[in-house]
Design an enzyme around this catalytic site. Structure first.
Site, PDB file in Angstrom:
ATOM      1  N   TYR A  82       0.519  -9.852   3.811  1.00  0.00           N
ATOM      2  CA  TYR A  82       0.541  -9.228   2.768  1.00  0.00           C
ATOM      3  C   TYR A  82       0.048 -10.257   1.490  1.00  0.00           C
ATOM      4  O   TYR A  82      -0.520 -10.073   0.458  1.00  0.00           O
ATOM      5  CB  TYR A  82       1.969  -8.687   2.253  1.00  0.00           C
ATOM      6  CG  TYR A  82       2.307  -8.220   1.003  1.00  0.00           C
ATOM      7  CD1 TYR A  82       2.006  -7.016   0.516  1.00  0.00           C
ATOM      8  CD2 TYR A  82       2.661  -9.163  -0.241  1.00  0.00           C
ATOM      9  CE1 TYR A  82       2.190  -6.451  -0.716  1.00  0.00           C
ATOM     10  CE2 TYR A  82       3.033  -8.525  -1.524  1.00  0.00           C
ATOM     11  CZ  TYR A  82       2.510  -7.044  -1.889  1.00  0.00           C
ATOM     12  OH  TYR A  82       2.765  -6.709  -2.691  1.00  0.00           O
ATOM     13  N   SER A 126      -0.164 -10.075  -6.690  1.00  0.00           N
ATOM     14  CA  SER A 126       1.482 -10.435  -6.732  1.00  0.00           C
ATOM     15  C   SER A 126       1.639 -11.921  -6.644  1.00  0.00           C
ATOM     16  O   SER A 126       0.625 -12.679  -6.347  1.00  0.00           O
ATOM     17  CB  SER A 126       2.100  -9.904  -5.353  1.00  0.00           C
ATOM     18  OG  SER A 126       3.350 -10.616  -5.247  1.00  0.00           O
TER      19      SER A 126
HETATM   20  N1  NAP Z   1       7.410  -3.839  -6.559  1.00  0.00           N
HETATM   21  C1  NAP Z   1       7.341  -5.127  -6.317  1.00  0.00           C
HETATM   22  O1  NAP Z   1       8.355  -6.110  -6.161  1.00  0.00           O
HETATM   23  C2  NAP Z   1       5.933  -5.984  -6.228  1.00  0.00           C
HETATM   24  C3  NAP Z   1       5.516  -7.087  -6.396  1.00  0.00           C
HETATM   25  C4  NAP Z   1       4.456  -7.668  -6.746  1.00  0.00           C
HETATM   26  C5  NAP Z   1       3.354  -6.797  -6.296  1.00  0.00           C
HETATM   27  N2  NAP Z   1       3.682  -5.340  -6.178  1.00  0.00           N
HETATM   28  C6  NAP Z   1       2.285  -4.548  -6.076  1.00  0.00           C
HETATM   29  O2  NAP Z   1       2.256  -3.499  -7.214  1.00  0.00           O
HETATM   30  C7  NAP Z   1       1.649  -2.410  -6.671  1.00  0.00           C
HETATM   31  C8  NAP Z   1       2.493  -1.044  -7.036  1.00  0.00           C
HETATM   32  O3  NAP Z   1       3.684  -1.346  -6.133  1.00  0.00           O
HETATM   33  P1  NAP Z   1       4.969  -0.477  -6.612  1.00  0.00           P
HETATM   34  O4  NAP Z   1       6.076  -1.496  -6.149  1.00  0.00           O
HETATM   35  O5  NAP Z   1       4.771   0.260  -7.841  1.00  0.00           O
HETATM   36  O6  NAP Z   1       5.122   0.401  -5.242  1.00  0.00           O
HETATM   37  P2  NAP Z   1       5.732   1.941  -5.148  1.00  0.00           P
HETATM   38  O7  NAP Z   1       6.692   2.229  -6.232  1.00  0.00           O
HETATM   39  O8  NAP Z   1       5.777   2.090  -3.579  1.00  0.00           O
HETATM   40  O9  NAP Z   1       4.376   2.849  -5.612  1.00  0.00           O
HETATM   41  C9  NAP Z   1       3.172   2.913  -4.686  1.00  0.00           C
HETATM   42  C10 NAP Z   1       2.146   3.695  -5.309  1.00  0.00           C
HETATM   43  O10 NAP Z   1       0.936   3.711  -4.549  1.00  0.00           O
HETATM   44  C11 NAP Z   1       0.698   4.936  -4.045  1.00  0.00           C
HETATM   45  N3  NAP Z   1      -0.026   4.678  -2.866  1.00  0.00           N
HETATM   46  C12 NAP Z   1       0.563   4.048  -1.593  1.00  0.00           C
HETATM   47  N4  NAP Z   1      -0.277   4.047  -0.781  1.00  0.00           N
HETATM   48  C13 NAP Z   1      -1.586   4.845  -0.979  1.00  0.00           C
HETATM   49  C14 NAP Z   1      -2.596   4.978  -0.385  1.00  0.00           C
HETATM   50  N5  NAP Z   1      -3.121   4.824   0.623  1.00  0.00           N
HETATM   51  N6  NAP Z   1      -3.540   5.721  -1.304  1.00  0.00           N
HETATM   52  C15 NAP Z   1      -3.371   6.069  -2.311  1.00  0.00           C
HETATM   53  N7  NAP Z   1      -2.146   5.849  -3.165  1.00  0.00           N
HETATM   54  C16 NAP Z   1      -1.152   5.124  -2.342  1.00  0.00           C
HETATM   55  C17 NAP Z   1       1.869   5.907  -4.198  1.00  0.00           C
HETATM   56  O11 NAP Z   1       1.842   7.347  -4.192  1.00  0.00           O
HETATM   57  P3  NAP Z   1       1.609   8.178  -2.767  1.00  0.00           P
HETATM   58  O12 NAP Z   1       2.408   7.823  -1.675  1.00  0.00           O
HETATM   59  O13 NAP Z   1       1.653   9.716  -3.277  1.00  0.00           O
HETATM   60  O14 NAP Z   1       0.094   7.883  -2.078  1.00  0.00           O
HETATM   61  C18 NAP Z   1       2.666   5.217  -5.420  1.00  0.00           C
HETATM   62  O15 NAP Z   1       2.107   6.069  -6.553  1.00  0.00           O
HETATM   63  C19 NAP Z   1       1.136  -2.511  -5.170  1.00  0.00           C
HETATM   64  O16 NAP Z   1      -0.234  -2.879  -5.160  1.00  0.00           O
HETATM   65  C20 NAP Z   1       2.215  -3.790  -4.960  1.00  0.00           C
HETATM   66  O17 NAP Z   1       1.540  -4.515  -3.638  1.00  0.00           O
HETATM   67  C21 NAP Z   1       4.767  -4.819  -6.196  1.00  0.00           C
END
Ligand code: NAP
Length: 257
Positions: A148, A138
């Site tokens: 985080y 991130s």
């Molecule tokens: N969205 C943002 O603004 C943003 C910005 C920078 C970085 N990121 C990073 O991008 C990545 C993806 O985030 P996102 O925004 O796409 O989040 P999201 O929409 O909440 O999706 C999270 C995904 O991870 C899975 N997951 C969560 N906890 C898990 C666990 N303990 N074991 C296995 N799978 C797990 C969830 O499925 P289940 O619940 O079924 O397990 C889901 O498929 C993360 O690493 C986040 O830190 C996000």
């Protein structure tokens, strides 16, 4: 045909990786906890793109979950060519407002799982002389932003160091550093988003297209989108104290959930 394994494939950025890689003809191993959602995603991607989509239900906050994915990555009869360590989440609350159990769960998913899965994948890739790993970090890695941001700083440092150690092996590693992306992330963490300016939001599909292009170019750190590239340029010139105040306010308004 090559195979990509994506953790956190069922929502947000992981789902965008799954859509794009399937459209490009890669077979997929889909990893998340929700088995019903995984099965629906696998069926949809298979039907739409004619690829093989394997489902691996695993909780990466547990020893069994990490071990199951490690085992799959080490299966040399069904090699994985691209690993996307994407699963992650945010905790609701600032430092000392979050329980130690939740802090440790974050380290398990963002740090231990990323270390172990990257190691399982690259050991096998190195012996074949090719492969790639994208570790989703991130832009929070570059600013003072609670535990985080600290966990994502580890992802960036680890990925850069491992990429250097494996240079010349045919294995590429890249830390992907998105800004705010519209996904389920903020809602799941109970974070309000109304103090995040509209221009700061990125589209997950465009983010993934840029990330894959950066991996192909051999980048080890990818900050997609000109807006965030410019912002990271400003961050480098801004005093840490001022940066801490600004970055800890933006997008950290915790809602009622
Ligand atoms: N969205 C943002 O603004 C943003 C910005 C920078 C970085 N990121 C990073 O991008 C990545 C993806 O985030 P996102 O925004 O796409 O989040 P999201 O929409 O909440 O999706 C999270 C995904 O991870 C899975 N997951 C969560 N906890 C898990 C666990 N303990 N074991 C296995 N799978 C797990 C969830 O499925 P289940 O619940 O079924 O397990 C889901 O498929 C993360 O690493 C986040 O830190 C996000």
């Amino acid at each position: 045909m090559t195979t990509a394994l994506i953790t956190g494939s069922t929502a947000g950025i992981g789902a965008a990786f799954a859509r794009r890689l399937a459209a490009q003809g890669h077979n997929l191993v889909l990893v998340a906890r929700d088995t019903k959602r995984l099965a629906e995603q696998a069926t949809e991607l298979h039907d739409r793109h004619g690829i093989e989509a394997e489902v691996l239900a695993a909780d990466l906050a547990t020893e069994e979950g990490i071990a199951a994915v490690e085992q799959r990555l080490g299966d040399r009869t069904h090699p994985v060519d691209l690993l996307v360590n994407n699963a992650g989440f945010g905790n609701k609350g600032r430092y000392l407002e979050v329980s130690m159990a939740d802090e440790l769960t974050m380290l398990k998913v963002h740090v231990e799982a990323v270390l172990r899965l990257t190691s399982a994948a690259t050991a096998s890739m190195r012996s074949r002389g090719r492969g790639g790993v994208i570790n989703v970090a991130s832009v929070a890695a570059f600013v003072p932003r609670g535990t985080y941001g600290a966990s994502k700083a580890w992802v960036v440092q680890f990925t850069q160091g491992a990429a250097r150690d494996l240079s010349g092996s045919g294995v590429r590693l890249m830390a992907l550093c998105p800004g705010f992306v519209r996904t389920e992330f903020h809602q799941r963490a109970g974070m309000g988003t109304d103090n995040i300016p509209g221009w700061m939001w990125l589209d997950a599909d465009k983010l993934v297209a840029s990330a894959l292009a950066d991996l192909a170019r051999g980048k080890t750190v990818s900050v997609p989108d000109p807006r965030y590239k410019a912002l990271m340029g400003v961050v480098k010139l801004t005093p840490r104290g001022l940066l801490g105040g600004m970055s800890s306010r933006t997008g950290r308004k915790y809602g009622p959930q």
